[in-house]
Scaffold this motif. Structure first.
Motif, PDB file in Angstrom:
ATOM      1  N   LYS A   1       0.817  -1.193   0.000  1.00 62.55           N
ATOM      2  CA  LYS A   1       0.000   0.000   0.000  1.00 62.55           C
ATOM      3  C   LYS A   1       0.863   1.261   0.000  1.00 62.55           C
ATOM      4  N   GLU A   2       1.960   1.210   0.732  1.00 61.29           N
ATOM      5  CA  GLU A   2       2.830   2.382   0.773  1.00 61.29           C
ATOM      6  C   GLU A   2       3.441   2.675  -0.592  1.00 61.29           C
ATOM      7  N   ALA A   3       3.849   1.634  -1.293  1.00 64.02           N
ATOM      8  CA  ALA A   3       4.436   1.829  -2.627  1.00 64.02           C
ATOM      9  C   ALA A   3       3.408   2.415  -3.592  1.00 64.02           C
ATOM     10  N   VAL A   4       2.179   1.945  -3.506  1.00 62.20           N
ATOM     11  CA  VAL A   4       1.117   2.465  -4.373  1.00 62.20           C
ATOM     12  C   VAL A   4       0.830   3.925  -4.027  1.00 62.20           C
ATOM     13  N   LEU A   5       0.808   4.243  -2.743  1.00 57.92           N
ATOM     14  CA  LEU A   5       0.587   5.622  -2.324  1.00 57.92           C
ATOM     15  C   LEU A   5       1.680   6.529  -2.878  1.00 57.92           C
ATOM     16  N   ARG A   6       2.926   6.120  -2.748  1.00 57.58           N
ATOM     17  CA  ARG A   6       4.034   6.928  -3.282  1.00 57.58           C
ATOM     18  C   ARG A   6       3.889   7.117  -4.790  1.00 57.58           C
ATOM     19  N   ASP A   7       3.537   6.050  -5.501  1.00 58.03           N
ATOM     20  CA  ASP A   7       3.356   6.151  -6.954  1.00 58.03           C
ATOM     21  C   ASP A   7       2.199   7.077  -7.310  1.00 58.03           C
ATOM     22  N   ASN A   8       1.081   6.968  -6.604  1.00 54.55           N
ATOM     23  CA  ASN A   8      -0.069   7.833  -6.873  1.00 54.55           C
ATOM     24  C   ASN A   8       0.264   9.300  -6.614  1.00 54.55           C
ATOM     25  N   LEU A   9       0.994   9.566  -5.552  1.00 52.61           N
ATOM     26  CA  LEU A   9       1.407  10.936  -5.262  1.00 52.61           C
ATOM     27  C   LEU A   9       2.358  11.453  -6.340  1.00 52.61           C
ATOM     28  N   ARG A  10       3.339  10.644  -6.708  1.00 58.32           N
ATOM     29  CA  ARG A  10       4.313  11.054  -7.720  1.00 58.32           C
ATOM     30  C   ARG A  10       3.631  11.344  -9.053  1.00 58.32           C
ATOM     31  N   LEU A  11       2.749  10.458  -9.477  1.00 63.75           N
ATOM     32  CA  LEU A  11       2.049  10.630 -10.751  1.00 63.75           C
ATOM     33  C   LEU A  11       1.164  11.876 -10.716  1.00 63.75           C
ATOM     34  N   THR A  12       0.375  12.031  -9.682  1.00 58.85           N
ATOM     35  CA  THR A  12      -0.555  13.158  -9.612  1.00 58.85           C
ATOM     36  C   THR A  12       0.189  14.481  -9.524  1.00 58.85           C
ATOM     37  N   ARG A  13       1.273  14.515  -8.778  1.00 57.72           N
ATOM     38  CA  ARG A  13       2.071  15.742  -8.705  1.00 57.72           C
ATOM     39  C   ARG A  13       2.655  16.087 -10.077  1.00 57.72           C
ATOM     40  N   SER A  14       3.094  15.083 -10.794  1.00 53.98           N
ATOM     41  CA  SER A  14       3.617  15.304 -12.142  1.00 53.98           C
ATOM     42  C   SER A  14       2.532  15.848 -13.067  1.00 53.98           C
ATOM     43  N   VAL A  15       1.334  15.289 -12.971  1.00 53.16           N
ATOM     44  CA  VAL A  15       0.213  15.735 -13.795  1.00 53.16           C
ATOM     45  C   VAL A  15      -0.148  17.190 -13.466  1.00 53.16           C
ATOM     46  N   ILE A  16      -0.121  17.552 -12.194  1.00 51.51           N
ATOM     47  CA  ILE A  16      -0.393  18.938 -11.804  1.00 51.51           C
ATOM     48  C   ILE A  16       0.618  19.869 -12.472  1.00 51.51           C
ATOM     49  N   GLY A  17       1.868  19.467 -12.503  1.00 47.26           N
ATOM     50  CA  GLY A  17       2.897  20.261 -13.158  1.00 47.26           C
ATOM     51  C   GLY A  17       2.679  20.378 -14.655  1.00 47.26           C
ATOM     52  N   HIS A  18       2.286  19.274 -15.303  1.00 52.66           N
ATOM     53  CA  HIS A  18       1.986  19.308 -16.741  1.00 52.66           C
ATOM     54  C   HIS A  18       0.788  20.215 -17.026  1.00 52.66           C
ATOM     55  N   PHE A  19      -0.221  20.127 -16.180  1.00 54.69           N
ATOM     56  CA  PHE A  19      -1.402  20.980 -16.334  1.00 54.69           C
ATOM     57  C   PHE A  19      -0.980  22.446 -16.287  1.00 54.69           C
ATOM     58  N   TYR A  20      -0.167  22.788 -15.305  1.00 54.49           N
ATOM     59  CA  TYR A  20       0.288  24.170 -15.178  1.00 54.49           C
ATOM     60  C   TYR A  20       1.072  24.591 -16.425  1.00 54.49           C
ATOM     61  N   GLY A  21       1.944  23.727 -16.907  1.00 56.44           N
ATOM     62  CA  GLY A  21       2.725  24.043 -18.088  1.00 56.44           C
ATOM     63  C   GLY A  21       1.870  24.241 -19.331  1.00 56.44           C
ATOM     64  N   ASP A  22       0.825  23.452 -19.459  1.00 54.13           N
ATOM     65  CA  ASP A  22      -0.056  23.532 -20.633  1.00 54.13           C
ATOM     66  C   ASP A  22      -1.039  24.696 -20.554  1.00 54.13           C
TER      67      ASP A  22
END
Length: 87
Positions: A1-22
């Motif tokens: 569960k911890e690994a999935v949480l870290r992955d979900n946070l990493r992915l979503t944070r990256s998407v937030i950054g892409h959204f801002y860039g676009d």
């Protein structure tokens, strides 16, 4: 569960950054990331088993939008004693 949480946070944070860039602003909600097809679904916090427990960090002053970052809303600590809320 911890690994999935870290992955979900990493992915979503990256998407937030892409959204801002676009778009030139931060999203107004996590739901907006789905509506604009940056995510197919809202990420699940595997510790709380919910998409509703994310803790949203507001954008810094001078920026537009509402979602700058997110953290887990899960109580308790990870195996390394770090509170989930600090991830």
């Amino acid at each position: 569960k911890e690994a999935v949480l870290r992955d979900n946070l990493r992915l979503t944070r990256s998407v937030i950054g892409h959204f801002y860039g676009d778009i030139g602003r931060y999203p107004d909600s996590l739901t907006e990331l789905v509506e604009k097809r940056y995510l197919t679904t809202l990420p699940m916090d595997p510790i709380t088993q919910s998409t509703e427990t994310w803790q949203i960090e507001p954008v810094p002053e001078g920026f537009k939008g509402q979602v700058y970052n997110l953290r887990s809303g899960a109580p308790g600590n990870a195996r390394d004693s770090t509170p989930f809320a600090q991830w």
